[in-house]
Design a protein around this motif. Structure first.
Motif, PDB file in Angstrom:
ATOM      1  N   VAL A  56       0.832  -1.380   0.147  1.00  0.00           N
ATOM      2  CA  VAL A  56       0.025  -0.029   0.110  1.00  0.00           C
ATOM      3  C   VAL A  56       0.954   1.524   0.058  1.00  0.00           C
ATOM      4  O   VAL A  56       1.930   1.142   0.510  1.00  0.00           O
ATOM      5  N   LEU A  57       0.321   2.184  -0.671  1.00  0.00           N
ATOM      6  CA  LEU A  57       1.032   3.501  -0.739  1.00  0.00           C
ATOM      7  C   LEU A  57       0.062   4.606  -0.840  1.00  0.00           C
ATOM      8  O   LEU A  57      -0.974   4.611  -1.335  1.00  0.00           O
ATOM      9  N   GLN A  58       0.422   5.525   0.229  1.00  0.00           N
ATOM     10  CA  GLN A  58      -0.434   6.853   0.202  1.00  0.00           C
ATOM     11  C   GLN A  58       0.044   7.939  -0.798  1.00  0.00           C
ATOM     12  O   GLN A  58       1.274   8.144  -1.192  1.00  0.00           O
ATOM     13  N   VAL A  59      -1.138   8.427  -1.364  1.00  0.00           N
ATOM     14  CA  VAL A  59      -0.730   9.206  -2.441  1.00  0.00           C
ATOM     15  C   VAL A  59      -1.561  10.457  -2.563  1.00  0.00           C
ATOM     16  O   VAL A  59      -2.661  10.509  -1.781  1.00  0.00           O
ATOM     17  N   ALA A  60      -1.246  11.603  -3.207  1.00  0.00           N
ATOM     18  CA  ALA A  60      -1.999  12.800  -3.522  1.00  0.00           C
ATOM     19  C   ALA A  60      -3.454  12.251  -4.503  1.00  0.00           C
ATOM     20  O   ALA A  60      -3.106  11.671  -5.404  1.00  0.00           O
ATOM     21  N   ASP A  61      -4.167  12.974  -4.219  1.00  0.00           N
ATOM     22  CA  ASP A  61      -5.536  12.697  -5.196  1.00  0.00           C
ATOM     23  C   ASP A  61      -5.148  13.080  -6.613  1.00  0.00           C
ATOM     24  O   ASP A  61      -5.410  12.419  -7.510  1.00  0.00           O
ATOM     25  N   ASP A  62      -4.141  14.227  -6.770  1.00  0.00           N
ATOM     26  CA  ASP A  62      -3.998  14.506  -8.096  1.00  0.00           C
ATOM     27  C   ASP A  62      -2.906  13.606  -8.967  1.00  0.00           C
ATOM     28  O   ASP A  62      -2.723  13.682 -10.149  1.00  0.00           O
ATOM     29  N   GLU A  63      -2.431  12.746  -8.266  1.00  0.00           N
ATOM     30  CA  GLU A  63      -1.588  11.552  -8.772  1.00  0.00           C
ATOM     31  C   GLU A  63      -2.588  10.698  -9.429  1.00  0.00           C
ATOM     32  O   GLU A  63      -1.858   9.692 -10.259  1.00  0.00           O
ATOM     33  N   LEU A  64      -3.596  10.667  -9.430  1.00  0.00           N
ATOM     34  CA  LEU A  64      -4.771   9.457  -9.907  1.00  0.00           C
ATOM     35  C   LEU A  64      -5.265  10.197 -10.988  1.00  0.00           C
ATOM     36  O   LEU A  64      -6.751  10.685 -10.301  1.00  0.00           O
ATOM     37  N   ARG A  65      -5.330  10.508 -11.882  1.00  0.00           N
ATOM     38  CA  ARG A  65      -5.935  11.417 -13.100  1.00  0.00           C
ATOM     39  C   ARG A  65      -6.895  10.346 -13.653  1.00  0.00           C
ATOM     40  O   ARG A  65      -6.830   9.422 -14.313  1.00  0.00           O
TER      41      ARG A  65
END
Length: 100
Positions: free
Chosen positions: A68-77
């Motif tokens: 699992v990896l925490q990401v910023a919302d804008d990394e998933l377009r």
């Protein structure tokens, strides 16, 4: 302030996690955690564990094959196929995965 029935409470914080196959970086689950205003924020470790458990349950992928990896919302377009580069642990476009 107590929210009125039927209304979505205001969000104070949110976090997005991706669960991915550690062999090739394929994202198998996107997990979003939101905390309403006035609620205690949960622990990151608990959110990560919940994401892993859910991904395992819905995909059948063995727990030792996913991370699992925490990401910023804008990394998933929207509309862009993404993967996790397993070496750098960063979200990349699927056609860029594995490039040096």
């Amino acid at each position: 302030m107590k929210p009125k029935p039927g209304l979505v409470p205001e969000t104070e914080t949110s976090a997005t996690f991706v669960v991915y196959d550690t062999a090739d970086g394929t994202i198998v689950h996107r997990h979003k955690v939101t905390t309403p205003v006035g609620s205690a924020e949960g622990r990151r470790e608990d959110a990560e564990e919940a994401a892993l458990n859910y991904a395992h349950r819905i995909t059948g992928t063995q727990r030792d094959r996913i991370a699992v990896l925490q990401v910023a919302d804008d990394e998933l377009r929207p509309g862009v196929e993404s993967r996790v580069d397993v070496e750098t642990r960063r979200v990349v476009r699927a056609d860029e995965a594995g490039r040096a």
